[in-house]
Enzyme design. Sequence first.
Site, PDB file in Angstrom:
ATOM      1  N   GLU A  53     -17.481 -14.642  53.190  1.00 25.86           N
ATOM      2  CA  GLU A  53     -16.396 -15.596  52.945  1.00 25.86           C
ATOM      3  C   GLU A  53     -16.106 -15.758  51.452  1.00 25.86           C
ATOM      4  O   GLU A  53     -16.997 -15.599  50.612  1.00 25.86           O
ATOM      5  CB  GLU A  53     -16.776 -16.962  53.536  1.00 25.86           C
ATOM      6  CG  GLU A  53     -16.868 -16.914  55.052  1.00 25.86           C
ATOM      7  CD  GLU A  53     -17.393 -18.198  55.686  1.00 25.86           C
ATOM      8  OE1 GLU A  53     -17.047 -18.452  56.839  1.00 25.86           O
ATOM      9  OE2 GLU A  53     -18.157 -18.940  55.031  1.00 25.86           O
ATOM     10  N   CYS A 102     -13.698 -18.454  44.529  1.00 29.06           N
ATOM     11  CA  CYS A 102     -15.159 -18.412  44.642  1.00 29.06           C
ATOM     12  C   CYS A 102     -15.526 -17.255  45.561  1.00 29.06           C
ATOM     13  O   CYS A 102     -15.072 -17.201  46.706  1.00 29.06           O
ATOM     14  CB  CYS A 102     -15.609 -19.754  45.228  1.00 29.06           C
ATOM     15  SG  CYS A 102     -17.335 -19.811  45.695  1.00 29.06           S
ATOM     16  N   CYS A 138     -28.285 -14.880  52.271  1.00 30.45           N
ATOM     17  CA  CYS A 138     -29.035 -15.144  51.047  1.00 30.45           C
ATOM     18  C   CYS A 138     -30.505 -15.291  51.389  1.00 30.45           C
ATOM     19  O   CYS A 138     -30.859 -15.812  52.445  1.00 30.45           O
ATOM     20  CB  CYS A 138     -28.533 -16.424  50.379  1.00 30.45           C
ATOM     21  SG  CYS A 138     -29.263 -16.719  48.745  1.00 30.45           S
ATOM     22  N   CYS A 150     -32.757 -22.095  49.790  1.00 28.56           N
ATOM     23  CA  CYS A 150     -32.625 -23.452  49.241  1.00 28.56           C
ATOM     24  C   CYS A 150     -32.398 -24.441  50.393  1.00 28.56           C
ATOM     25  O   CYS A 150     -31.609 -24.187  51.302  1.00 28.56           O
ATOM     26  CB  CYS A 150     -31.462 -23.523  48.254  1.00 28.56           C
ATOM     27  SG  CYS A 150     -31.706 -22.477  46.806  1.00 28.56           S
ATOM     28  N   CYS A 183     -28.712 -25.682  51.251  1.00 27.42           N
ATOM     29  CA  CYS A 183     -27.616 -24.709  51.319  1.00 27.42           C
ATOM     30  C   CYS A 183     -27.466 -24.116  52.717  1.00 27.42           C
ATOM     31  O   CYS A 183     -28.426 -23.601  53.293  1.00 27.42           O
ATOM     32  CB  CYS A 183     -27.858 -23.601  50.303  1.00 27.42           C
ATOM     33  SG  CYS A 183     -26.560 -22.357  50.320  1.00 27.42           S
ATOM     34  N   CYS A 217     -19.166 -26.250  48.218  1.00 29.46           N
ATOM     35  CA  CYS A 217     -20.399 -25.624  47.727  1.00 29.46           C
ATOM     36  C   CYS A 217     -21.491 -25.679  48.777  1.00 29.46           C
ATOM     37  O   CYS A 217     -21.790 -26.740  49.310  1.00 29.46           O
ATOM     38  CB  CYS A 217     -20.940 -26.381  46.525  1.00 29.46           C
ATOM     39  SG  CYS A 217     -19.977 -26.206  45.077  1.00 29.46           S
TER      40      CYS A 217
HETATM   41  N1  SAH Z   1     -27.057 -18.460  44.440  1.00 31.53           N
HETATM   42  C1  SAH Z   1     -26.211 -18.979  43.424  1.00 31.53           C
HETATM   43  C2  SAH Z   1     -24.750 -19.158  43.845  1.00 31.53           C
HETATM   44  C3  SAH Z   1     -24.475 -19.794  45.187  1.00 31.53           C
HETATM   45  S1  SAH Z   1     -24.703 -21.538  45.319  1.00 31.53           S
HETATM   46  C4  SAH Z   1     -26.787 -20.280  42.879  1.00 31.53           C
HETATM   47  O1  SAH Z   1     -27.826 -20.709  43.356  1.00 31.53           O
HETATM   48  O2  SAH Z   1     -26.238 -20.822  41.928  1.00 31.53           O
HETATM   49  C5  SAH Z   1     -23.474 -22.246  44.295  1.00 31.53           C
HETATM   50  C6  SAH Z   1     -23.732 -23.693  43.934  1.00 31.53           C
HETATM   51  O3  SAH Z   1     -23.611 -24.543  45.085  1.00 31.53           O
HETATM   52  C7  SAH Z   1     -25.134 -23.932  43.393  1.00 31.53           C
HETATM   53  O4  SAH Z   1     -25.079 -24.702  42.227  1.00 31.53           O
HETATM   54  C8  SAH Z   1     -25.825 -24.727  44.485  1.00 31.53           C
HETATM   55  O5  SAH Z   1     -26.824 -25.555  43.954  1.00 31.53           O
HETATM   56  C9  SAH Z   1     -24.672 -25.488  45.093  1.00 31.53           C
HETATM   57  N2  SAH Z   1     -24.890 -25.913  46.474  1.00 31.53           N
HETATM   58  C10 SAH Z   1     -25.525 -25.230  47.453  1.00 31.53           C
HETATM   59  N3  SAH Z   1     -25.525 -25.926  48.599  1.00 31.53           N
HETATM   60  C11 SAH Z   1     -24.869 -27.085  48.354  1.00 31.53           C
HETATM   61  C12 SAH Z   1     -24.515 -28.213  49.162  1.00 31.53           C
HETATM   62  N4  SAH Z   1     -24.828 -28.278  50.456  1.00 31.53           N
HETATM   63  N5  SAH Z   1     -23.843 -29.219  48.572  1.00 31.53           N
HETATM   64  C13 SAH Z   1     -23.481 -29.135  47.280  1.00 31.53           C
HETATM   65  N6  SAH Z   1     -23.764 -28.093  46.476  1.00 31.53           N
HETATM   66  C14 SAH Z   1     -24.455 -27.073  47.004  1.00 31.53           C
END
Ligand code: SAH
Length: 351
Positions: A87, A100, A107, A111, A114, A328
Amino acid sequence: MINLLDLDKQQMRDLFTDSPYRGSQLFAWVFGKAVPGLDAMTSLPKSLRAELSRGYTISYPEHVKVQASSDGTEKHAWRLHDGLIIESVLMPEKSHWSLCISSQAGCAMGCAFCYTATMGFHRNLETSEIVSQVLSLLRLYPDRQIRNVVFMGMGEPLLNYGNVVKAIRILTDPDGPHFSKRRITVSTCGIVPSLESICRETEAALAVSLNSPVNAVRERLMPVTRKYPLAELLNALKSCRLPNRRRITVEYVLVRGINDSVRDARELVRILHGLKVKVNLIPFNPWPGCDLEAPDPEAVSSFEEVLKDSPYAVMVRKEKGRDILAACGQLAGSAQARGEKARPPHGGAHD
Ligand code: SAH
């Protein structure tokens, strides 16, 4: 067949050893004009096109879905040649659009906050699959000014280093889509050994997801911390050389009761001492099956206030496309497309 979208300019030039100029022409057709096939390359002799067509093709992932949010954000889904779905998210700004994009299908970082993590890791995207997210949308919407590209979709860009660097080189080439280097941002969870080199090799902007100033808390939110502890990450950021006056963006997802206290904010200011950074606060965006919670608006303001009193510029990221799971950390297209249930969040940050 080789997909021309996987070749950079030098590789195209190498196809025509006696006339590298032909390689530059080919590059301009493929990436500058984004033509769908060899037939459209009218400045190349017909015989040459015929010869090329025996070994080379232009192949884009299939555009399978677009969803629009009430705030104008759009989520676009693409089906790759092996059936995986990725996506991209297109976001309207005041006078332009930001895009984006994803760097991996799924991945591996796990995390806790996420959604993409719940689909697990499938594979790295090819250069063509990264670049085509941008080219397809440029072609689809010639009247929209797509000016920023951020690697904040699915995946960890620094774990697909070679293809990401190649994609950035293509996207910024004057004969290609010619994005400004400073308008391409690589966002990483902090793959320490690659931080300094990505800055040096691409001159793209760098964003680092920090998410807690406390190593133990960060470890629960972001398991990658076990491999690269916070102290090492901060040290590595000190050695990143950015072109003059540019700052690294520190991303900080605020999760209720876990990392959103004033104490966390003060500690964050303390550990950032000596770094040239700005801070981007992102209130947690919820997704199905996750029991982490968004912070209270008051907690966000108090956190922001502490940072406003510090040397660092701070901004709260407005969430976009939450209603279509395009904000995000809400991308998990393949899991949905396969009809799989998201697995329960792990990491234990909430237990
Ligand atoms: N792997 C990379 C890029 C993808 S995540 C990274 O870790 O930066 C992009 C951004 O979205 C990151 O800053 C992450 O902390 C944030 N993010 C991930 N899940 C989220 C969520 N559920 N709510 C808000 N931000 C989130």
